[in-house]
Scaffold this motif. Sequence first.
Motif, PDB file in Angstrom:
ATOM      1  N   ALA A 138      10.321 -10.153 -30.436  1.00 48.64           N
ATOM      2  CA  ALA A 138       9.754  -9.285 -29.399  1.00 48.64           C
ATOM      3  C   ALA A 138       8.419  -8.685 -29.842  1.00 48.64           C
ATOM      4  O   ALA A 138       7.461  -8.627 -29.061  1.00 48.64           O
ATOM      5  CB  ALA A 138      10.747  -8.177 -29.047  1.00 48.64           C
ATOM      6  N   VAL A 139       8.335  -8.251 -31.100  1.00 46.96           N
ATOM      7  CA  VAL A 139       7.086  -7.683 -31.616  1.00 46.96           C
ATOM      8  C   VAL A 139       6.000  -8.758 -31.655  1.00 46.96           C
ATOM      9  O   VAL A 139       4.854  -8.520 -31.269  1.00 46.96           O
ATOM     10  CB  VAL A 139       7.306  -7.034 -32.999  1.00 46.96           C
ATOM     11  CG1 VAL A 139       5.986  -6.702 -33.676  1.00 46.96           C
ATOM     12  CG2 VAL A 139       8.151  -5.777 -32.858  1.00 46.96           C
ATOM     13  N   HIS A 140       6.368  -9.955 -32.091  1.00 49.78           N
ATOM     14  CA  HIS A 140       5.420 -11.073 -32.144  1.00 49.78           C
ATOM     15  C   HIS A 140       4.878 -11.377 -30.737  1.00 49.78           C
ATOM     16  O   HIS A 140       3.666 -11.525 -30.542  1.00 49.78           O
ATOM     17  CB  HIS A 140       6.100 -12.292 -32.752  1.00 49.78           C
ATOM     18  CG  HIS A 140       5.194 -13.446 -32.968  1.00 49.78           C
ATOM     19  ND1 HIS A 140       5.641 -14.723 -33.103  1.00 49.78           N
ATOM     20  CD2 HIS A 140       3.846 -13.539 -33.062  1.00 49.78           C
ATOM     21  CE1 HIS A 140       4.625 -15.544 -33.263  1.00 49.78           C
ATOM     22  NE2 HIS A 140       3.528 -14.836 -33.253  1.00 49.78           N
ATOM     23  N   ILE A 141       5.758 -11.459 -29.756  1.00 46.95           N
ATOM     24  CA  ILE A 141       5.339 -11.727 -28.375  1.00 46.95           C
ATOM     25  C   ILE A 141       4.454 -10.593 -27.843  1.00 46.95           C
ATOM     26  O   ILE A 141       3.451 -10.835 -27.172  1.00 46.95           O
ATOM     27  CB  ILE A 141       6.570 -11.938 -27.458  1.00 46.95           C
ATOM     28  CG1 ILE A 141       7.326 -13.213 -27.859  1.00 46.95           C
ATOM     29  CG2 ILE A 141       6.174 -11.974 -25.988  1.00 46.95           C
ATOM     30  CD1 ILE A 141       6.507 -14.493 -27.791  1.00 46.95           C
ATOM     31  N   LEU A 142       4.792  -9.350 -28.157  1.00 42.44           N
ATOM     32  CA  LEU A 142       3.964  -8.212 -27.739  1.00 42.44           C
ATOM     33  C   LEU A 142       2.539  -8.383 -28.248  1.00 42.44           C
ATOM     34  O   LEU A 142       1.579  -8.233 -27.497  1.00 42.44           O
ATOM     35  CB  LEU A 142       4.556  -6.894 -28.253  1.00 42.44           C
ATOM     36  CG  LEU A 142       3.681  -5.654 -28.066  1.00 42.44           C
ATOM     37  CD1 LEU A 142       3.464  -5.335 -26.592  1.00 42.44           C
ATOM     38  CD2 LEU A 142       4.289  -4.463 -28.792  1.00 42.44           C
ATOM     39  N   PHE A 143       2.399  -8.716 -29.530  1.00 39.91           N
ATOM     40  CA  PHE A 143       1.057  -8.892 -30.085  1.00 39.91           C
ATOM     41  C   PHE A 143       0.324 -10.042 -29.401  1.00 39.91           C
ATOM     42  O   PHE A 143      -0.860  -9.922 -29.102  1.00 39.91           O
ATOM     43  CB  PHE A 143       1.114  -9.121 -31.595  1.00 39.91           C
ATOM     44  CG  PHE A 143       1.395  -7.861 -32.382  1.00 39.91           C
ATOM     45  CD1 PHE A 143       1.098  -6.614 -31.899  1.00 39.91           C
ATOM     46  CD2 PHE A 143       1.958  -7.938 -33.634  1.00 39.91           C
ATOM     47  CE1 PHE A 143       1.350  -5.459 -32.622  1.00 39.91           C
ATOM     48  CE2 PHE A 143       2.217  -6.801 -34.381  1.00 39.91           C
ATOM     49  CZ  PHE A 143       1.910  -5.552 -33.863  1.00 39.91           C
ATOM     50  N   GLN A 144       1.020 -11.128 -29.149  1.00 45.38           N
ATOM     51  CA  GLN A 144       0.384 -12.250 -28.462  1.00 45.38           C
ATOM     52  C   GLN A 144      -0.082 -11.844 -27.066  1.00 45.38           C
ATOM     53  O   GLN A 144      -1.172 -12.212 -26.638  1.00 45.38           O
ATOM     54  CB  GLN A 144       1.322 -13.444 -28.397  1.00 45.38           C
ATOM     55  CG  GLN A 144       1.475 -14.133 -29.738  1.00 45.38           C
ATOM     56  CD  GLN A 144       2.365 -15.361 -29.675  1.00 45.38           C
ATOM     57  OE1 GLN A 144       3.304 -15.423 -28.891  1.00 45.38           O
ATOM     58  NE2 GLN A 144       2.054 -16.336 -30.504  1.00 45.38           N
ATOM     59  N   GLU A 145       0.748 -11.076 -26.368  1.00 45.96           N
ATOM     60  CA  GLU A 145       0.368 -10.616 -25.023  1.00 45.96           C
ATOM     61  C   GLU A 145      -0.823  -9.663 -25.075  1.00 45.96           C
ATOM     62  O   GLU A 145      -1.579  -9.560 -24.110  1.00 45.96           O
ATOM     63  CB  GLU A 145       1.557  -9.955 -24.325  1.00 45.96           C
ATOM     64  CG  GLU A 145       2.610 -10.965 -23.904  1.00 45.96           C
ATOM     65  CD  GLU A 145       3.833 -10.336 -23.260  1.00 45.96           C
ATOM     66  OE1 GLU A 145       3.931  -9.088 -23.208  1.00 45.96           O
ATOM     67  OE2 GLU A 145       4.710 -11.105 -22.840  1.00 45.96           O
ATOM     68  N   LEU A 146      -0.999  -8.987 -26.197  1.00 46.01           N
ATOM     69  CA  LEU A 146      -2.151  -8.095 -26.373  1.00 46.01           C
ATOM     70  C   LEU A 146      -3.373  -8.845 -26.910  1.00 46.01           C
ATOM     71  O   LEU A 146      -4.402  -8.235 -27.195  1.00 46.01           O
ATOM     72  CB  LEU A 146      -1.776  -6.934 -27.306  1.00 46.01           C
ATOM     73  CG  LEU A 146      -0.720  -5.973 -26.753  1.00 46.01           C
ATOM     74  CD1 LEU A 146      -0.305  -4.960 -27.818  1.00 46.01           C
ATOM     75  CD2 LEU A 146      -1.216  -5.272 -25.494  1.00 46.01           C
ATOM     76  N   GLY A 147      -3.254 -10.174 -27.049  1.00 47.83           N
ATOM     77  CA  GLY A 147      -4.384 -11.004 -27.460  1.00 47.83           C
ATOM     78  C   GLY A 147      -4.547 -11.186 -28.952  1.00 47.83           C
ATOM     79  O   GLY A 147      -5.604 -11.598 -29.423  1.00 47.83           O
ATOM     80  N   VAL A 148      -3.504 -10.884 -29.724  1.00 49.39           N
ATOM     81  CA  VAL A 148      -3.573 -10.991 -31.182  1.00 49.39           C
ATOM     82  C   VAL A 148      -2.635 -12.099 -31.642  1.00 49.39           C
ATOM     83  O   VAL A 148      -1.502 -12.204 -31.163  1.00 49.39           O
ATOM     84  CB  VAL A 148      -3.162  -9.649 -31.841  1.00 49.39           C
ATOM     85  CG1 VAL A 148      -3.100  -9.776 -33.344  1.00 49.39           C
ATOM     86  CG2 VAL A 148      -4.132  -8.550 -31.434  1.00 49.39           C
ATOM     87  N   ASN A 149      -3.119 -12.920 -32.572  1.00 37.96           N
ATOM     88  CA  ASN A 149      -2.299 -13.976 -33.142  1.00 37.96           C
ATOM     89  C   ASN A 149      -1.984 -13.599 -34.595  1.00 37.96           C
ATOM     90  O   ASN A 149      -2.737 -13.924 -35.499  1.00 37.96           O
ATOM     91  CB  ASN A 149      -3.032 -15.321 -33.071  1.00 37.96           C
ATOM     92  CG  ASN A 149      -2.147 -16.464 -33.495  1.00 37.96           C
ATOM     93  OD1 ASN A 149      -0.923 -16.372 -33.460  1.00 37.96           O
ATOM     94  ND2 ASN A 149      -2.770 -17.543 -33.924  1.00 37.96           N
ATOM     95  N   PRO A 150      -0.859 -12.902 -34.812  1.00 40.73           N
ATOM     96  CA  PRO A 150      -0.556 -12.423 -36.165  1.00 40.73           C
ATOM     97  C   PRO A 150      -0.087 -13.530 -37.097  1.00 40.73           C
ATOM     98  O   PRO A 150       0.434 -14.556 -36.651  1.00 40.73           O
ATOM     99  CB  PRO A 150       0.577 -11.424 -35.915  1.00 40.73           C
ATOM    100  CG  PRO A 150       1.266 -11.936 -34.695  1.00 40.73           C
ATOM    101  CD  PRO A 150       0.179 -12.545 -33.849  1.00 40.73           C
ATOM    102  N   ALA A 151      -0.255 -13.309 -38.383  1.00 39.46           N
ATOM    103  CA  ALA A 151       0.375 -14.171 -39.386  1.00 39.46           C
ATOM    104  C   ALA A 151       1.824 -13.708 -39.469  1.00 39.46           C
ATOM    105  O   ALA A 151       2.093 -12.511 -39.549  1.00 39.46           O
ATOM    106  CB  ALA A 151      -0.314 -14.012 -40.733  1.00 39.46           C
TER     107      ALA A 151
END
Length: 100
Positions: A26-39
């Motif tokens: 869920a946290v990973h998807i949140l970041f993606q929806e905010l335009g960030v591609n985390p490691a």
Amino acid sequence: MEKVTRLANEKGVVIFSKSSCCLCYAVHILFQELGVNPAVHEIDHDPEGREIEKALLRMGCTAPVPAVFIGGKMVGSTNEVMSLHLGGQLTTLLKPYVSS
């Protein structure tokens, strides 16, 4: 602890995760929806995963995963990330790491 610090600094946004953790997803998807591609580092696939988990707890993360780092600094786990998001501060923290 050295490995955690090294990995946390390799990219602007880093998530220590476990492949079976729904909150991590869920946290990973949140970041993606905010335009960030985390490691994302899946510690359950790392031979040193137990040590990483212990190090994250010693560093003050309330839960071992997800453990989120932004700009090399620990933000925390799901509760801290969601509190920042609901308070409007998360987008400010993530602004330098948003993909164009």
